[in-house]
Design a protein around this motif. Structure first.
Motif, PDB file in Angstrom:
ATOM      1  N   ILE A 260      51.725  21.672  50.259  1.00  0.00           N
ATOM      2  CA  ILE A 260      50.557  20.945  49.760  1.00  0.00           C
ATOM      3  C   ILE A 260      49.278  21.759  49.883  1.00  0.00           C
ATOM      4  CG2 ILE A 260      51.524  18.656  50.173  1.00  0.00           C
ATOM      5  CD1 ILE A 260      49.864  18.581  52.756  1.00  0.00           C
ATOM      6  N   ASP A 261      49.343  22.934  50.507  1.00  0.00           N
ATOM      7  CA  ASP A 261      48.158  23.777  50.637  1.00  0.00           C
ATOM      8  C   ASP A 261      47.777  24.359  49.284  1.00  0.00           C
ATOM      9  OD1 ASP A 261      47.901  23.323  53.331  1.00  0.00           O
ATOM     10  OD2 ASP A 261      49.071  25.080  53.901  1.00  0.00           O
ATOM     11  N   ASN A 262      46.512  24.641  49.133  1.00  0.00           N
ATOM     12  CA  ASN A 262      45.968  25.160  47.887  1.00  0.00           C
ATOM     13  C   ASN A 262      46.516  26.563  47.611  1.00  0.00           C
ATOM     14  OD1 ASN A 262      44.426  25.783  45.689  1.00  0.00           O
ATOM     15  ND2 ASN A 262      42.464  25.492  46.691  1.00  0.00           N
ATOM     16  N   PRO A 263      47.097  26.806  46.428  1.00  0.00           N
ATOM     17  CA  PRO A 263      47.635  28.144  46.132  1.00  0.00           C
ATOM     18  C   PRO A 263      46.576  29.169  45.741  1.00  0.00           C
ATOM     19  CG  PRO A 263      48.109  26.660  44.337  1.00  0.00           C
ATOM     20  CD  PRO A 263      47.466  25.830  45.400  1.00  0.00           C
ATOM     21  N   HIS A 264      45.314  28.771  45.543  1.00  0.00           N
ATOM     22  CA  HIS A 264      44.199  29.669  45.238  1.00  0.00           C
ATOM     23  C   HIS A 264      44.458  30.520  43.992  1.00  0.00           C
ATOM     24  CE1 HIS A 264      42.214  28.546  48.917  1.00  0.00           C
ATOM     25  NE2 HIS A 264      43.337  28.750  49.570  1.00  0.00           N
ATOM     26  N   TYR A 265      44.663  29.836  42.900  1.00  0.00           N
ATOM     27  CA  TYR A 265      44.865  30.532  41.630  1.00  0.00           C
ATOM     28  C   TYR A 265      43.630  31.303  41.194  1.00  0.00           C
ATOM     29  CZ  TYR A 265      49.133  27.833  41.121  1.00  0.00           C
ATOM     30  OH  TYR A 265      50.359  27.288  41.312  1.00  0.00           O
ATOM     31  N   HIS A 266      42.462  30.876  41.631  1.00  0.00           N
ATOM     32  CA  HIS A 266      41.240  31.570  41.227  1.00  0.00           C
ATOM     33  C   HIS A 266      41.199  32.988  41.790  1.00  0.00           C
ATOM     34  CE1 HIS A 266      39.033  31.202  45.115  1.00  0.00           C
ATOM     35  NE2 HIS A 266      39.831  30.163  45.259  1.00  0.00           N
ATOM     36  N   LEU A 267      41.793  33.209  42.949  1.00  0.00           N
ATOM     37  CA  LEU A 267      41.827  34.567  43.502  1.00  0.00           C
ATOM     38  C   LEU A 267      42.807  35.454  42.741  1.00  0.00           C
ATOM     39  CD1 LEU A 267      41.620  33.805  47.318  1.00  0.00           C
ATOM     40  CD2 LEU A 267      39.831  34.662  45.825  1.00  0.00           C
TER      41      LEU A 267
ATOM     42  N   ALA B  76      36.669  35.126  49.820  1.00  0.00           N
ATOM     43  CA  ALA B  76      36.761  34.655  48.435  1.00  0.00           C
ATOM     44  C   ALA B  76      35.368  34.528  47.825  1.00  0.00           C
ATOM     45  CB  ALA B  76      37.496  33.318  48.382  1.00  0.00           C
ATOM     46  N   LEU B  77      34.436  33.972  48.575  1.00  0.00           N
ATOM     47  CA  LEU B  77      33.066  33.840  48.079  1.00  0.00           C
ATOM     48  C   LEU B  77      32.423  35.201  47.850  1.00  0.00           C
ATOM     49  CD1 LEU B  77      30.709  31.918  47.419  1.00  0.00           C
ATOM     50  CD2 LEU B  77      30.034  32.138  49.808  1.00  0.00           C
ATOM     51  N   LEU B  78      32.619  36.109  48.782  1.00  0.00           N
ATOM     52  CA  LEU B  78      32.066  37.457  48.651  1.00  0.00           C
ATOM     53  C   LEU B  78      32.678  38.196  47.463  1.00  0.00           C
ATOM     54  CD1 LEU B  78      30.002  39.124  50.245  1.00  0.00           C
ATOM     55  CD2 LEU B  78      31.912  40.121  51.481  1.00  0.00           C
ATOM     56  N   SER B  79      33.962  37.989  47.219  1.00  0.00           N
ATOM     57  CA  SER B  79      34.612  38.621  46.067  1.00  0.00           C
ATOM     58  C   SER B  79      34.027  38.123  44.758  1.00  0.00           C
ATOM     59  CB  SER B  79      36.115  38.341  46.093  1.00  0.00           C
ATOM     60  OG  SER B  79      36.703  38.925  47.209  1.00  0.00           O
ATOM     61  N   TRP B  80      33.766  36.834  44.662  1.00  0.00           N
ATOM     62  CA  TRP B  80      33.162  36.295  43.443  1.00  0.00           C
ATOM     63  C   TRP B  80      31.732  36.780  43.278  1.00  0.00           C
ATOM     64  CZ3 TRP B  80      35.276  34.485  39.277  1.00  0.00           C
ATOM     65  CH2 TRP B  80      36.551  33.955  39.337  1.00  0.00           C
ATOM     66  N   ILE B  81      30.997  36.929  44.372  1.00  0.00           N
ATOM     67  CA  ILE B  81      29.633  37.455  44.281  1.00  0.00           C
ATOM     68  C   ILE B  81      29.655  38.898  43.797  1.00  0.00           C
ATOM     69  CG2 ILE B  81      27.633  38.136  45.663  1.00  0.00           C
ATOM     70  CD1 ILE B  81      28.069  35.565  47.282  1.00  0.00           C
TER      71      ILE B  81
ATOM     72  N   TRP C 270      36.291  47.294  42.786  1.00  0.00           N
ATOM     73  CA  TRP C 270      37.319  47.521  43.801  1.00  0.00           C
ATOM     74  C   TRP C 270      37.076  46.672  45.042  1.00  0.00           C
ATOM     75  CZ3 TRP C 270      41.884  48.927  42.856  1.00  0.00           C
ATOM     76  CH2 TRP C 270      42.178  49.882  41.888  1.00  0.00           C
ATOM     77  N   LEU C 271      35.817  46.486  45.436  1.00  0.00           N
ATOM     78  CA  LEU C 271      35.523  45.618  46.584  1.00  0.00           C
ATOM     79  C   LEU C 271      35.889  44.165  46.282  1.00  0.00           C
ATOM     80  CD1 LEU C 271      32.118  47.008  47.901  1.00  0.00           C
ATOM     81  CD2 LEU C 271      34.341  47.120  49.023  1.00  0.00           C
ATOM     82  N   SER C 272      35.621  43.735  45.068  1.00  0.00           N
ATOM     83  CA  SER C 272      35.993  42.376  44.678  1.00  0.00           C
ATOM     84  C   SER C 272      37.512  42.194  44.689  1.00  0.00           C
ATOM     85  CB  SER C 272      35.435  42.071  43.297  1.00  0.00           C
ATOM     86  OG  SER C 272      35.832  40.811  42.855  1.00  0.00           O
ATOM     87  N   THR C 273      38.238  43.181  44.182  1.00  0.00           N
ATOM     88  CA  THR C 273      39.692  43.111  44.173  1.00  0.00           C
ATOM     89  C   THR C 273      40.248  43.139  45.586  1.00  0.00           C
ATOM     90  OG1 THR C 273      39.697  44.282  42.060  1.00  0.00           O
ATOM     91  CG2 THR C 273      41.772  44.205  43.252  1.00  0.00           C
ATOM     92  N   LEU C 274      39.722  44.004  46.425  1.00  0.00           N
ATOM     93  CA  LEU C 274      40.195  44.106  47.803  1.00  0.00           C
ATOM     94  C   LEU C 274      39.914  42.825  48.586  1.00  0.00           C
ATOM     95  CD1 LEU C 274      41.441  45.984  49.964  1.00  0.00           C
ATOM     96  CD2 LEU C 274      39.107  46.647  50.529  1.00  0.00           C
ATOM     97  N   GLY C 275      38.728  42.271  48.420  1.00  0.00           N
ATOM     98  CA  GLY C 275      38.408  41.021  49.109  1.00  0.00           C
ATOM     99  C   GLY C 275      39.313  39.881  48.674  1.00  0.00           C
ATOM    100  N   SER C 276      39.600  39.798  47.378  1.00  0.00           N
ATOM    101  CA  SER C 276      40.502  38.755  46.875  1.00  0.00           C
ATOM    102  C   SER C 276      41.910  38.939  47.414  1.00  0.00           C
ATOM    103  CB  SER C 276      40.539  38.775  45.351  1.00  0.00           C
ATOM    104  OG  SER C 276      39.278  38.552  44.820  1.00  0.00           O
ATOM    105  N   TYR C 277      42.370  40.177  47.456  1.00  0.00           N
ATOM    106  CA  TYR C 277      43.714  40.457  47.953  1.00  0.00           C
ATOM    107  C   TYR C 277      43.839  40.111  49.441  1.00  0.00           C
ATOM    108  CZ  TYR C 277      47.963  42.970  49.090  1.00  0.00           C
ATOM    109  OH  TYR C 277      49.218  43.291  49.540  1.00  0.00           O
ATOM    110  N   ILE C 278      42.856  40.490  50.237  1.00  0.00           N
ATOM    111  CA  ILE C 278      42.895  40.174  51.668  1.00  0.00           C
ATOM    112  C   ILE C 278      42.832  38.665  51.880  1.00  0.00           C
ATOM    113  CG2 ILE C 278      41.652  40.411  53.853  1.00  0.00           C
ATOM    114  CD1 ILE C 278      40.886  43.226  52.966  1.00  0.00           C
ATOM    115  N   ALA C 279      42.024  37.973  51.080  1.00  0.00           N
ATOM    116  CA  ALA C 279      41.953  36.510  51.178  1.00  0.00           C
ATOM    117  C   ALA C 279      43.293  35.872  50.823  1.00  0.00           C
ATOM    118  CB  ALA C 279      40.853  35.979  50.275  1.00  0.00           C
ATOM    119  N   LEU C 280      43.979  36.396  49.810  1.00  0.00           N
ATOM    120  CA  LEU C 280      45.294  35.865  49.454  1.00  0.00           C
ATOM    121  C   LEU C 280      46.324  36.129  50.545  1.00  0.00           C
ATOM    122  CD1 LEU C 280      45.728  36.607  45.663  1.00  0.00           C
ATOM    123  CD2 LEU C 280      45.721  34.397  46.784  1.00  0.00           C
ATOM    124  N   MET C 281      46.282  37.319  51.132  1.00  0.00           N
ATOM    125  CA  MET C 281      47.234  37.627  52.203  1.00  0.00           C
ATOM    126  C   MET C 281      46.960  36.788  53.457  1.00  0.00           C
ATOM    127  SD  MET C 281      49.491  39.646  51.135  1.00  0.00           S
ATOM    128  CE  MET C 281      49.363  38.894  49.532  1.00  0.00           C
TER     129      MET C 281
END
Length: 130
Positions: A104-111, A33-38, A83-94
């Motif tokens: 109660i776990d965080n749904p990670h809307y930012h991703l 997630a951090l790498l995707s935002w970077i 595309w790297l940002s999108t792929l990293g976010s998708y893998i983090a969500l999966m």
């Protein structure tokens, strides 16, 4: 194991946390997630240099020539970063979907937001850039 907690006359059921500590998958998810935002922030900076210049009235008055086309090499790098940002976010969500199962776990809307913005931006560049 459920415990009962009295809260001002009403009883609230609380579950005991059974997780020992964070594991490899949580660290992987957070680092992706951090790498995707970077990657996204670097893409923002790169798009400033790759996009055509704005044609302001002062530039027209002084007859200053501006670039009215996308820079092709930077646009290619911009595609890769998005595309790297999108792929990293998708893998983090999966990873989060299969690892965290509690409500109660965080749904990670930012991703999810990052994926949507990246895809819209990719479509925009595909339409606008030659």
């Amino acid at each position: 194991m459920m415990t009962q907690k009295s809260d001002g006359g009403s009883k609230v059921a609380q579950r005991e946390e059974r997780r020992k500590s964070t594991d490899f998958w949580i660290y992987l998810q957070k680092s992706l997630a951090l790498l995707s935002w970077i990657f996204f922030l670097v893409a923002l900076i790169m798009s400033y240099y790759a996009a055509p210049d704005q044609y302001y009235g002062m530039l027209r008055y002084y007859d200053i020539e501006i670039r009215q086309f996308w820079l092709t090499p930077l646009t290619g790098y911009l595609y890769i970063l998005l595309w790297l940002s999108t792929l990293g976010s998708y893998i983090a969500l999966m990873t989060d979907k299969y690892r965290c199962r509690r409500y109660i776990d965080n749904p990670h809307y930012h991703l999810m937001f990052l994926i949507v913005v990246n895809l819209i931006w990719l479509v925009y560049i595909l339409v606008e850039a030659p």
